[in-house]
Structure formats: C-alpha cells, structure tokens
Write a protein that holds these residues in place. Structure first.
Motif, PDB file in Angstrom:
ATOM      1  N   ILE A   1       0.825  -1.210   0.000  1.00 13.13           N
ATOM      2  CA  ILE A   1       0.000   0.000   0.000  1.00 13.13           C
ATOM      3  C   ILE A   1       0.860   1.262   0.000  1.00 13.13           C
ATOM      4  CG2 ILE A   1      -1.640   1.347   1.370  1.00 13.13           C
ATOM      5  CD1 ILE A   1      -2.952  -1.337   2.158  1.00 13.13           C
ATOM      6  N   ASP A   2       1.830   1.348   0.885  1.00 13.68           N
ATOM      7  CA  ASP A   2       2.647   2.567   0.967  1.00 13.68           C
ATOM      8  C   ASP A   2       3.411   2.835  -0.321  1.00 13.68           C
ATOM      9  OD1 ASP A   2       1.761   3.016   3.543  1.00 13.68           O
ATOM     10  OD2 ASP A   2       3.491   2.034   4.478  1.00 13.68           O
ATOM     11  N   GLU A   3       4.020   1.792  -0.883  1.00 11.22           N
ATOM     12  CA  GLU A   3       4.763   1.960  -2.126  1.00 11.22           C
ATOM     13  C   GLU A   3       3.842   2.348  -3.271  1.00 11.22           C
ATOM     14  OE1 GLU A   3       4.957  -0.878  -0.278  1.00 11.22           O
ATOM     15  OE2 GLU A   3       6.905  -0.597   0.658  1.00 11.22           O
ATOM     16  N   CYS A   4       2.676   1.752  -3.297  1.00 13.17           N
ATOM     17  CA  CYS A   4       1.691   2.062  -4.336  1.00 13.17           C
ATOM     18  C   CYS A   4       1.285   3.533  -4.263  1.00 13.17           C
ATOM     19  CB  CYS A   4       0.474   1.149  -4.170  1.00 13.17           C
ATOM     20  SG  CYS A   4      -0.841   1.474  -5.336  1.00 13.17           S
ATOM     21  N   LEU A   5       1.014   4.023  -3.054  1.00 14.55           N
ATOM     22  CA  LEU A   5       0.613   5.420  -2.898  1.00 14.55           C
ATOM     23  C   LEU A   5       1.737   6.375  -3.284  1.00 14.55           C
ATOM     24  CD1 LEU A   5      -1.476   5.168   0.390  1.00 14.55           C
ATOM     25  CD2 LEU A   5      -2.331   5.536  -1.946  1.00 14.55           C
ATOM     26  N   LEU A   6       2.966   6.015  -2.968  1.00 10.11           N
ATOM     27  CA  LEU A   6       4.099   6.851  -3.381  1.00 10.11           C
ATOM     28  C   LEU A   6       4.195   6.923  -4.903  1.00 10.11           C
ATOM     29  CD1 LEU A   6       6.822   5.781  -0.796  1.00 10.11           C
ATOM     30  CD2 LEU A   6       5.733   8.039  -1.001  1.00 10.11           C
ATOM     31  N   GLU A   7       3.974   5.804  -5.583  1.00 10.33           N
ATOM     32  CA  GLU A   7       4.000   5.789  -7.056  1.00 10.33           C
ATOM     33  C   GLU A   7       2.870   6.626  -7.629  1.00 10.33           C
ATOM     34  OE1 GLU A   7       4.751   2.290  -9.412  1.00 10.33           O
ATOM     35  OE2 GLU A   7       5.554   1.261  -7.634  1.00 10.33           O
ATOM     36  N   VAL A   8       1.696   6.546  -7.031  1.00  9.40           N
ATOM     37  CA  VAL A   8       0.551   7.325  -7.511  1.00  9.40           C
ATOM     38  C   VAL A   8       0.859   8.814  -7.428  1.00  9.40           C
ATOM     39  CG1 VAL A   8      -1.839   7.975  -6.986  1.00  9.40           C
ATOM     40  CG2 VAL A   8      -1.198   5.577  -7.024  1.00  9.40           C
ATOM     41  N   MET A   9       1.513   9.232  -6.355  1.00  4.97           N
ATOM     42  CA  MET A   9       1.802  10.656  -6.172  1.00  4.97           C
ATOM     43  C   MET A   9       2.855  11.181  -7.147  1.00  4.97           C
ATOM     44  SD  MET A   9      -0.345  11.850  -4.112  1.00  4.97           S
ATOM     45  CE  MET A   9       0.331  13.469  -3.720  1.00  4.97           C
ATOM     46  N   ARG A  10       3.519  10.304  -7.854  1.00  3.39           N
ATOM     47  CA  ARG A  10       4.475  10.735  -8.887  1.00  3.39           C
ATOM     48  C   ARG A  10       3.769  11.149 -10.185  1.00  3.39           C
ATOM     49  NH1 ARG A  10       7.637   5.857  -7.196  1.00  3.39           N
ATOM     50  NH2 ARG A  10       9.020   6.630  -5.588  1.00  3.39           N
ATOM     51  N   LEU A  11       2.490  10.869 -10.287  1.00  2.00           N
ATOM     52  CA  LEU A  11       1.739  11.257 -11.484  1.00  2.00           C
ATOM     53  C   LEU A  11       1.616  12.773 -11.546  1.00  2.00           C
ATOM     54  CD1 LEU A  11      -1.097   8.589 -11.350  1.00  2.00           C
ATOM     55  CD2 LEU A  11       0.560   8.877 -13.190  1.00  2.00           C
ATOM     56  N   PRO A  12       1.737  13.352 -12.737  1.00  6.88           N
ATOM     57  CA  PRO A  12       1.581  14.799 -12.864  1.00  6.88           C
ATOM     58  C   PRO A  12       0.202  15.244 -12.367  1.00  6.88           C
ATOM     59  CG  PRO A  12       2.373  13.837 -14.927  1.00  6.88           C
ATOM     60  CD  PRO A  12       2.015  12.705 -14.018  1.00  6.88           C
ATOM     61  N   GLY A  13       0.199  16.244 -11.491  1.00 10.11           N
ATOM     62  CA  GLY A  13      -1.056  16.793 -10.989  1.00 10.11           C
ATOM     63  C   GLY A  13      -1.673  16.063  -9.811  1.00 10.11           C
ATOM     64  N   ALA A  14      -1.035  15.009  -9.324  1.00 13.95           N
ATOM     65  CA  ALA A  14      -1.592  14.259  -8.189  1.00 13.95           C
ATOM     66  C   ALA A  14      -1.620  15.150  -6.954  1.00 13.95           C
ATOM     67  CB  ALA A  14      -0.771  13.006  -7.923  1.00 13.95           C
ATOM     68  N   ARG A  15      -2.777  15.255  -6.326  1.00 15.62           N
ATOM     69  CA  ARG A  15      -2.913  16.078  -5.118  1.00 15.62           C
ATOM     70  C   ARG A  15      -3.032  15.215  -3.870  1.00 15.62           C
ATOM     71  NH1 ARG A  15      -6.856  20.966  -5.930  1.00 15.62           N
ATOM     72  NH2 ARG A  15      -5.623  21.622  -4.147  1.00 15.62           N
TER      73      ARG A  15
END
Length: 135
Positions: A4-18
């Motif tokens: 879960i933690d690694e997945c959320l970190l990857e998601v936040m690398r997306l442009p515009g992720a808030r």
C-alpha cells in the motif's frame, strides 16, 4: 509487487496528483493515505468515496453480461474497473483492485485538472491495481 505505501508513493508521482488513498469500500475505512484530501479529512473522504464505489459496483446495470444476456460466470467480482468524477478544478478516479479474496478495495486518486493527465492516470492506476499486494 508494491504494498500500500509503495503504491501510494508511485501514484503521487503522477503529474497533478494532489492526494491518494487505498480504501475498503465495505467499511469505508482508509487503509492508507498520502497527500492532501479534498475536504481536509482523509477518513471522511474515504467514507464518502466508499459510498460512491459501493453504489456503483453493486448496480446490476454494470454487471458483465454473457452472450445470453445473463451475468457471466467468468466476470470479475466487481464488474466496474474504475469511476471518474470530474469537478471544475479536478478529477477523482476510483480504481477497483481485484484480489484473490473478496475484493472490496479501491484506489482513490485526486488529480488537479489543470496539471494532470487523466488518460495517463487511468493507465497507471490500472497497472498499480494489478500489482498491489494487500498484506
């Protein structure tokens, strides 16, 4: 395979992720959160998005139908892949996670409308949902 933690970190690398979270839609609880929350409260946002996910996933109109017009036995437990809600300044994407057990988890991404790329976010969330390991 990310947790879960690694997945959320990857998601936040997306442009515009808030902000992002992993949510159990049966209980409405956030299993993990990162970044900002649209209303300033990650737990309230998890409960609210869980309600949207539950209402959508349980509707017969979205069931996978076979050739005879009946629900297909090979269909995933949640026939909906994702839900996208647009607002004047952002996108909310809920991506269902298929698991070996009773799947009731989704990824929620809050994306800035002016800086984000909805198509890219949808593809990346799909990839992450397939690789996510829930422990």
């Amino acid at each position: 395979m990310p947790g879960i933690d690694e997945c959320l970190l990857e998601v936040m690398r997306l442009p515009g992720a808030r902000g992002a979270s992993v949510v159990d839609w049966t209980s409405g609880l956030a299993l993990g959160t990162i970044g900002d929350s649209p209303n300033g409260d990650h737990e309230a946002t998890a409960a609210e998005t869980a309600e949207v996910a539950r209402m959508t996933a349980e509707q017969p109109a979205f069931a996978h139908l076979g050739a005879e017009g009946e629900r297909s036995a090979e269909a995933p437990s949640t026939p909906v892949e994702d839900i996208i809600v647009t607002t004047h300044d952002g996108y909310h994407m809920l991506r269902f996670v298929e698991t070996a057990f009773d799947s009731s988890v989704f990824l929620h991404l809050w994306l800035d409308r002016s800086a984000g790329n909805l198509a890219l976010a949808r593809m990346r969330l799909g990839e992450l949902a397939e690789r996510l390991v829930l422990a």
